[in-house]
Write a protein that holds these residues in place. Sequence first.
Motif, PDB file in Angstrom:
ATOM      1  N   GLU A 159      -6.697  24.917  -5.025  1.00  0.00           N
ATOM      2  CA  GLU A 159      -6.362  23.554  -4.388  1.00  0.00           C
ATOM      3  C   GLU A 159      -5.512  24.217  -3.324  1.00  0.00           C
ATOM      4  OE1 GLU A 159      -7.249  20.518  -6.029  1.00  0.00           O
ATOM      5  OE2 GLU A 159      -8.410  21.559  -7.676  1.00  0.00           O
ATOM      6  N   MET A 160      -5.398  23.275  -2.041  1.00  0.00           N
ATOM      7  CA  MET A 160      -4.847  23.405  -1.877  1.00  0.00           C
ATOM      8  C   MET A 160      -3.096  22.539  -1.931  1.00  0.00           C
ATOM      9  SD  MET A 160      -5.975  21.948   2.815  1.00  0.00           S
ATOM     10  CE  MET A 160      -5.030  19.613   1.925  1.00  0.00           C
ATOM     11  N   ILE A 161      -2.340  22.803  -1.036  1.00  0.00           N
ATOM     12  CA  ILE A 161      -0.839  22.872  -1.327  1.00  0.00           C
ATOM     13  C   ILE A 161      -1.283  21.190  -0.333  1.00  0.00           C
ATOM     14  CG2 ILE A 161       0.968  22.269   0.391  1.00  0.00           C
ATOM     15  CD1 ILE A 161       0.413  25.760   0.533  1.00  0.00           C
ATOM     16  N   PRO A 162      -1.021  20.266  -1.097  1.00  0.00           N
ATOM     17  CA  PRO A 162      -0.540  18.184  -0.232  1.00  0.00           C
ATOM     18  C   PRO A 162      -0.089  18.562   0.561  1.00  0.00           C
ATOM     19  CG  PRO A 162       0.128  19.363  -3.144  1.00  0.00           C
ATOM     20  CD  PRO A 162       0.313  20.471  -2.460  1.00  0.00           C
ATOM     21  N   PRO A 163      -0.521  17.661   1.185  1.00  0.00           N
ATOM     22  CA  PRO A 163       0.466  17.332   2.938  1.00  0.00           C
ATOM     23  C   PRO A 163       2.043  16.983   2.261  1.00  0.00           C
ATOM     24  CG  PRO A 163      -1.354  15.849   2.729  1.00  0.00           C
ATOM     25  CD  PRO A 163      -1.032  16.397   1.402  1.00  0.00           C
ATOM     26  N   ALA A 164       3.154  17.325   3.436  1.00  0.00           N
ATOM     27  CA  ALA A 164       4.527  17.123   3.170  1.00  0.00           C
ATOM     28  C   ALA A 164       4.144  15.811   3.387  1.00  0.00           C
ATOM     29  CB  ALA A 164       4.836  18.213   3.736  1.00  0.00           C
ATOM     30  N   GLY A 165       5.560  15.072   2.866  1.00  0.00           N
ATOM     31  CA  GLY A 165       5.767  14.250   3.116  1.00  0.00           C
ATOM     32  C   GLY A 165       5.646  12.792   2.849  1.00  0.00           C
ATOM     33  N   GLN A 166       5.322  12.228   3.828  1.00  0.00           N
ATOM     34  CA  GLN A 166       3.967  11.036   3.069  1.00  0.00           C
ATOM     35  C   GLN A 166       3.314   9.985   3.983  1.00  0.00           C
ATOM     36  OE1 GLN A 166       7.778   9.346   4.552  1.00  0.00           O
ATOM     37  NE2 GLN A 166       9.085   8.934   2.337  1.00  0.00           N
ATOM     38  N   GLY A 167       2.717  11.876   4.341  1.00  0.00           N
ATOM     39  CA  GLY A 167       1.328  11.306   5.469  1.00  0.00           C
ATOM     40  C   GLY A 167       0.430  10.031   4.896  1.00  0.00           C
ATOM     41  N   TYR A 168       0.488  10.578   3.655  1.00  0.00           N
ATOM     42  CA  TYR A 168      -0.462   9.879   2.930  1.00  0.00           C
ATOM     43  C   TYR A 168      -0.699   7.969   3.076  1.00  0.00           C
ATOM     44  CZ  TYR A 168      -3.705  13.306   0.774  1.00  0.00           C
ATOM     45  OH  TYR A 168      -4.183  14.508   1.356  1.00  0.00           O
ATOM     46  N   ALA A 169       0.723   8.218   2.770  1.00  0.00           N
ATOM     47  CA  ALA A 169       1.231   6.428   2.815  1.00  0.00           C
ATOM     48  C   ALA A 169       1.295   5.939   4.551  1.00  0.00           C
ATOM     49  CB  ALA A 169       2.639   6.327   2.847  1.00  0.00           C
ATOM     50  N   ILE A 170       1.436   6.646   5.253  1.00  0.00           N
ATOM     51  CA  ILE A 170       1.368   6.596   6.697  1.00  0.00           C
ATOM     52  C   ILE A 170       0.583   5.710   7.110  1.00  0.00           C
ATOM     53  CG2 ILE A 170       1.883   6.768   9.866  1.00  0.00           C
ATOM     54  CD1 ILE A 170       4.771   8.625   7.694  1.00  0.00           C
ATOM     55  N   ALA A 171      -0.778   6.252   6.822  1.00  0.00           N
ATOM     56  CA  ALA A 171      -2.036   6.485   7.183  1.00  0.00           C
ATOM     57  C   ALA A 171      -2.901   5.784   7.170  1.00  0.00           C
ATOM     58  CB  ALA A 171      -2.963   7.783   6.833  1.00  0.00           C
ATOM     59  N   ALA A 172      -2.012   5.262   5.035  1.00  0.00           N
ATOM     60  CA  ALA A 172      -2.975   3.868   4.493  1.00  0.00           C
ATOM     61  C   ALA A 172      -2.392   2.812   5.065  1.00  0.00           C
ATOM     62  CB  ALA A 172      -2.651   4.440   2.944  1.00  0.00           C
ATOM     63  N   THR A 173      -1.234   3.235   5.561  1.00  0.00           N
ATOM     64  CA  THR A 173      -0.598   1.762   5.935  1.00  0.00           C
ATOM     65  C   THR A 173      -1.059   1.337   7.370  1.00  0.00           C
ATOM     66  OG1 THR A 173       1.340   1.982   5.142  1.00  0.00           O
ATOM     67  CG2 THR A 173       1.843   0.622   6.842  1.00  0.00           C
ATOM     68  N   ALA A 174      -1.285   2.366   8.482  1.00  0.00           N
ATOM     69  CA  ALA A 174      -1.342   1.843   9.414  1.00  0.00           C
ATOM     70  C   ALA A 174      -2.941   1.548   9.507  1.00  0.00           C
ATOM     71  CB  ALA A 174      -1.595   3.516  10.631  1.00  0.00           C
ATOM     72  N   THR A 175      -3.956   1.976   8.957  1.00  0.00           N
ATOM     73  CA  THR A 175      -5.478   1.658   8.175  1.00  0.00           C
ATOM     74  C   THR A 175      -5.079   0.398   8.234  1.00  0.00           C
ATOM     75  OG1 THR A 175      -5.515   3.964   7.921  1.00  0.00           O
ATOM     76  CG2 THR A 175      -7.315   1.804   6.990  1.00  0.00           C
ATOM     77  N   ILE A 176      -4.698  -0.395   7.451  1.00  0.00           N
ATOM     78  CA  ILE A 176      -4.586  -1.373   6.454  1.00  0.00           C
ATOM     79  C   ILE A 176      -3.652  -2.606   7.878  1.00  0.00           C
ATOM     80  CG2 ILE A 176      -3.334  -2.910   5.070  1.00  0.00           C
ATOM     81  CD1 ILE A 176      -3.653  -0.858   3.050  1.00  0.00           C
ATOM     82  N   LEU A 177      -3.265  -1.815   8.347  1.00  0.00           N
ATOM     83  CA  LEU A 177      -2.277  -2.765   9.569  1.00  0.00           C
ATOM     84  C   LEU A 177      -3.658  -3.011  10.510  1.00  0.00           C
ATOM     85  CD1 LEU A 177       1.244  -1.588  10.131  1.00  0.00           C
ATOM     86  CD2 LEU A 177       0.386  -3.443   9.417  1.00  0.00           C
ATOM     87  N   LEU A 178      -3.948  -1.697  11.288  1.00  0.00           N
ATOM     88  CA  LEU A 178      -5.565  -2.498  12.117  1.00  0.00           C
ATOM     89  C   LEU A 178      -6.913  -3.441  11.397  1.00  0.00           C
ATOM     90  CD1 LEU A 178      -6.568  -1.120  14.974  1.00  0.00           C
ATOM     91  CD2 LEU A 178      -7.696   0.806  13.839  1.00  0.00           C
ATOM     92  N   LEU A 179      -6.826  -2.769   9.948  1.00  0.00           N
ATOM     93  CA  LEU A 179      -7.699  -3.986  10.006  1.00  0.00           C
ATOM     94  C   LEU A 179      -6.962  -5.600   9.476  1.00  0.00           C
ATOM     95  CD1 LEU A 179      -9.313  -1.618   6.847  1.00  0.00           C
ATOM     96  CD2 LEU A 179     -10.522  -2.008   8.713  1.00  0.00           C
TER      97      LEU A 179
END
Length: 151
Positions: free
Chosen positions: A6-26
Motif C-alpha cells: 500500500e502507498m503511505i496515506p497523504p499526511a494531514g487533512q488533504g482529503y478533507a480540504i479537497a472534498a470541502t473545496a470541491t463541495i464549495l465549488l459545486l
Amino acid sequence: MKQVFEMIPPAGQGYAIAATATILLLVGVTGFVAYILHSSSQVRFEVSSEGLRIRGGLYGRSIPLRDLVLDEARVVDLRTETQYALSWRTSGIRMPGYQAGWHRMRRGGKALVFVTDRQQVVFLPTRRNYALLLSAASPYEFLGALRAAAR
C-alpha cells in the motif's frame, strides 16, 4: 507469489480540504446557474422621461433618452435580417431561448443583448457606440413609449 504494498496515506487533512473545496465549488456554480435562470425571467424594460432602464440580470443598466438614437430604432427579425445577427459573444450568457450580454453583430459594432424571441427584436442604436437588441413583450408599443418619452 505476488506481494502488494500500500502507498503511505497523504499526511494531514488533504482529503478533507479537497472534498470541502470541491463541495464549495459545486455549490457556488449551482448557485450562479440558479441566479442566471431566475434573473432571465425577471428582466424588465422601464421607460420614463429620464430614459430606458433595463432591470434584472447581470447586464442591466440605465440609458438616458439623449443617448438613444430613436430615429433608427425598429423591430427586426434576426432570422432573416442577417445584418443584425449576432456573430460573437464577448461577455454574456447563452442558454436555450435566452441570450444576454455583450455581442458583436455581423454588420459590425457591439450590441448589448436581451433576447428570448429572435422573430421580434427591438434594434435600438445608442450614441455610446453600441446598439441594444431587446425582446420586449410588445415591441411596437415599447418603441412608441420611448418616442413619446423623448418628446
